[in-house]
Design an enzyme around this catalytic site. Sequence first.
Site: not given
Ligand code: SAH
Length: 239
Positions: A85
């Site tokens: 993000s």
């Molecule tokens: N917080 C992260 C960015 C998140 S991007 C950072 O600091 O880099 C969103 C993430 O959520 C992705 O890696 C994706 O694979 C994950 N995601 C999507 N659905 C999910 C779920 N049901 N459970 C856990 N992670 C999930």
Amino acid sequence: MRMPLYIMIFASFLFLPPSAVSGGDRYEKERLRMVEKDIKARGISDKRVLSVMAKVPRHLFVDKRYRSQAYADHPLPIDEGQTISQPYIVALMTELLRLKPTDRVLEIGTGSGYQAAVLAGIVKEVYTIEIREGLAGKARGLLEKLGYKNIKVKHADGYFGWKEHAPFDAIIVTAAANHIPPPLVKQLREGGRLVIPLGSTVFYQMLTVVTKKRGRIVAEQISPVAFVPMVGEITKRKD
Ligand code: SAH
């Protein structure tokens, strides 16, 4: 055979964890500019958030080819089509959680591990769940290398939370959801706060703060955001 002293000194630098040199790394100036201009100037005032974001080496959480943009005012691609993000959004979500040093926090969507590192600089324990195995493994490895001892990374579907460590003082969901997963509300302690991008997973979402009061939830809408979609169980339900 004895090693000459200058080689030993050089070698010891090679093995120093990056966290030990952060603060003095060559990106420090850019990081401080980011905190002043992109975060503080836009109204983030929580001292703990500002201080930790001035320290966490964000450039190590992105691919080498994006390193020069690590402190820019926008999200960046990470592996598997996901994103880290925008720094301001990380700051805003962290501030909205109103964290205390004694808190235990759950994050859904580890991604690069950056948000987890920011949280870990403020609270006692961070539990973070990532559904993509490759990302979970990579983030775990990096966070360990950086010396974080208070972050646990799990490869699983975050929809179900992390029951063994509940209740949590705060929960942060960093992927777009069309509803609040009920297990997360259950695992939030009374009075605790949950921040989640809520709405369409295809277009944009409303960053929402949910507070649990006497078992009921009170929601407050903050601002429109655009996150990558939450996948897994959430796509099968309509609650
Ligand atoms: N917080 C992260 C960015 C998140 S991007 C950072 O600091 O880099 C969103 C993430 O959520 C992705 O890696 C994706 O694979 C994950 N995601 C999507 N659905 C999910 C779920 N049901 N459970 C856990 N992670 C999930």
